[in-house]
Design an enzyme around this catalytic site. Structure first.
Site, PDB file in Angstrom:
ATOM      1  N   HIS A 162       0.824  -1.216   0.000  1.00  0.00           N
ATOM      2  CA  HIS A 162       0.000   0.000   0.000  1.00  0.00           C
ATOM      3  C   HIS A 162       0.860   1.269   0.000  1.00  0.00           C
ATOM      4  O   HIS A 162       0.374   2.349   0.317  1.00  0.00           O
ATOM      5  CB  HIS A 162      -0.904   0.030   1.232  1.00  0.00           C
ATOM      6  CG  HIS A 162      -1.826  -1.130   1.345  1.00  0.00           C
ATOM      7  ND1 HIS A 162      -2.809  -1.368   0.418  1.00  0.00           N
ATOM      8  CD2 HIS A 162      -1.915  -2.128   2.256  1.00  0.00           C
ATOM      9  CE1 HIS A 162      -3.473  -2.470   0.769  1.00  0.00           C
ATOM     10  NE2 HIS A 162      -2.941  -2.941   1.878  1.00  0.00           N
ATOM     11  N   HIS A 204      -7.780  -4.375  -1.124  1.00  0.00           N
ATOM     12  CA  HIS A 204      -7.208  -5.665  -1.498  1.00  0.00           C
ATOM     13  C   HIS A 204      -8.097  -6.336  -2.523  1.00  0.00           C
ATOM     14  O   HIS A 204      -8.081  -7.548  -2.677  1.00  0.00           O
ATOM     15  CB  HIS A 204      -7.046  -6.571  -0.281  1.00  0.00           C
ATOM     16  CG  HIS A 204      -6.477  -5.855   0.891  1.00  0.00           C
ATOM     17  ND1 HIS A 204      -7.266  -5.212   1.823  1.00  0.00           N
ATOM     18  CD2 HIS A 204      -5.203  -5.646   1.258  1.00  0.00           C
ATOM     19  CE1 HIS A 204      -6.477  -4.642   2.726  1.00  0.00           C
ATOM     20  NE2 HIS A 204      -5.232  -4.891   2.398  1.00  0.00           N
TER      21      HIS A 204
END
Lengths: 212, 334
Positions: B57, B219
């Site tokens: 991320h 995700h």
């Protein structure tokens, strides 16, 4: 009452670690069908490290479970680390002060481990998780024990129920965890966490029966 | 898979090596290779600020370590929570004797590992309190807000909590401000393509070509709808409608954050921001702080997220306080 000394049972922890390491590729393959495909990698990493920490002279079963639980909390993140970590730590805690395990203390130990998993993860039966192996295994074990069956017979019942529990996950739709994204498409595949759990319970049951 | 990696199973280790080499002025290694602390942390007399989460991320989470922001961070595998021990070690690395605030996102793995880590810390007499970010409006209806995932709103929560700690507020006061920050924050994302975890080598979900998934998670968690891709103007309208319907923002001051999900060009983020600004103006919402860039990504996912935080005087002051990190720098030096 039949019992196994915790010292004699100690090497079973290494057997449990070995079965996971040996089947790492298989577990990742199952996970790859409906999840990230990393269950085998993560599990084998943690269990291999636990095997190393246990060393060539395994401690007794309680200390072995404690070491295994600690290692999983140290080495594996995700959901697997804390779930299995607290499973083994709480089973270890339930053996505190004992030097042998018998039918009833095994049942109490299993309940402590399963309670830790459910308390932390919040999964219910039918969600397509390791709880679908643990819950029927502990229920079947309890039933056999309530009928007054000997330890050995109860462990056999546990082994069979965990296998059946794993198979039952094939037809479930995942309701928790990353596989839940797939909804209906998760049906038709085994759950990877249930598969590793079945392997662990199988190895534990077989290992104890060898001493009975 | 066509990527800049060595062994795909060791991308986190390799990325940490590069991060430490690139930013020695900001980041310092600890005994745990999955825990990085700020240079100068822990600061005695101050509440420690910790976060953590899966890798992939970037710049979240490690990119927000620095003065005025995070004191120590726990790093997990790609898209997997850090271990309980790593969170525990991050708590210790951030502890300046006044307790630790762990500000993290609402995901099953993170919740479990943080819970275990807090227990481990308690046994050593270290007090850790938590705030769980749940700003993603698409991940659950408002009446089930506790099930919502944490996304880019986490960054603003870290900023607020850390600035409050720098004011030498005590742990309870830091937690109150950080909780207020996330309660005042709403986000939503749109995904245009799937992403590939290097160790897996292929995407584990797909978005049909020419389509976009509204409300996608960081995700690839399912969104609320998959529809044919629309113009940037319509995307902005869709996202702002969802956010403004969830919390009254009209007539308020806000901080607004537009983040790419990894593979969307910055140019397109600015195209989207232009439309977000129009919508804000139409609702008489004044953006006092604007952030446009790749703040919280999902590997190589194409897409964008919009975050709005409703400001009162306190939140405005805390967002404005100086901070320096890879991902976010505000004001002069701190």
């Amino acid at each position: 009452m039949d019992s196994v000394s915790l010292k004699d049972a100690g090497p079973i922890v290494a057997d449990m670690a070995a079965v996971i390491v040996e089947h790492a590729a298989y577990l990742s393959e199952i996970d790859g069908a409906i999840g990230d495909g990393d269950h085998g990698i993560n599990m084998s990493k943690g269990f291999r490290r636990a095997g190393e920490r246990l060393g060539p002279h395994p401690p007794d079963l309680a200390q072995g479970f404690a070491t295994l639980g600690e290692t999983l909390l140290d080495e594996i993140g995700g959901s697997t680390g804390p779930l299995y970590g607290s499973f083994f730590l709480d089973m270890a805690a339930s053996l505190k002060g004992r030097d042998a395990i018998d039918r009833d203390s095994f049942g109490a130990m299993l309940h402590a481990g399963v309670a830790a998993v459910i308390d932390l993860g919040g999964a219910k039966t039918g969600d397509k998780t390791l709880v679908d192996v643990l819950a029927p295994a502990v229920a079947t074990y309890d039933e056999a024990a309530a009928k007054g069956e000997p330890f050995h017979t109860c462990l056999e019942a546990l082994d069979r129920a965990s296998e059946a529990g794993l198979e039952a996950t094939r037809d479930m739709v995942a309701r928790i965890g990353r596989a839940s994204r797939l909804g209906e498409r998760s049906r038709g595949h085994l759950d990877a966490g249930a598969a590793s759990c079945r392997m662990l319970l199988g190895a534990l049951s077989r290992g104890l029966r060898r001493h009975l | 898979m066509n990527r800049v990696v060595n062994n795909p199973e060791e991308v986190v280790e390799d990325a940490v090596t590069g991060l430490l080499a690139a930013h020695p002025d900001l980041l310092a290694a600890t005994d745990n290779p999955r825990v990085i602390r700020a240079v100068g942390a822990p600061k005695s007399g101050k509440v420690g600020i910790v976060t953590g989460g899966g890798s992939g991320h970037e710049p979240a989470f490690v990119g927000y370590v620095g003065p005025g922001l995070i004191d120590a961070v726990a790093l997990g595998e790609v898209f997997a929570s850090p271990s309980a021990r790593s969170f525990h070690h991050a708590f210790k690395a951030a502890d300046g004797g006044h307790g630790v605030a762990c500000l993290y996102g609402n995901y099953a793995g993170d919740n479990m590992n943080v819970k275990m880590a807090v227990k481990l810390a308690e046994r050593e007499g270290l007090v850790v309190k938590t705030v769980v970010a749940n700003d993603d409006v698409a991940s659950a209806p408002a009446e089930e807000a506790s099930k919502r995932r944490g996304v880019a709103g986490e960054i603003l929560t870290w900023k607020v909590g850390a600035a409050r700690a720098d004011e030498r507020a005590d742990l309870d006061a830091v937690i109150v401000s950080a909780q207020k920050a996330i309660d005042a924050t709403r986000s939503i994302g749109i995904g245009l393509s799937a992403c590939t975890i290097p160790a897996a080598g292929k995407p584990n979900f797909t978005i049909k070509e020419g389509h976009m998934e509204v409300g996608i998670g960081h995700h690839g968690e399912p969104g609320v709808a998959v529809v044919p891709t629309r113009s940037a103007r319509d995307m902005a309208a869709l996202m702002m409608d969802a956010i403004l319907a969830d919390l009254p923002f009209a007539g308020e001051d806000v901080a607004v954050l537009v983040s790419g999900l990894g593979a969307t060009p910055l140019m397109e983020l600015y195209i989207l921001y232009g439309h977000v600004a129009e919508i804000l103006a139409a609702h008489h919402i004044a953006p006092r702080h604007r952030f446009v860039g790749n703040y919280f990504t999902s590997l190589d996912m194409m897409g964008v997220s919009v975050t709005l935080m409703r400001l009162d005087a306190e939140l405005d002051r805390l967002i404005s306080a100086p901070a320096r990190s890879i991902g976010l720098t505000i004001g002069g030096k701190s």
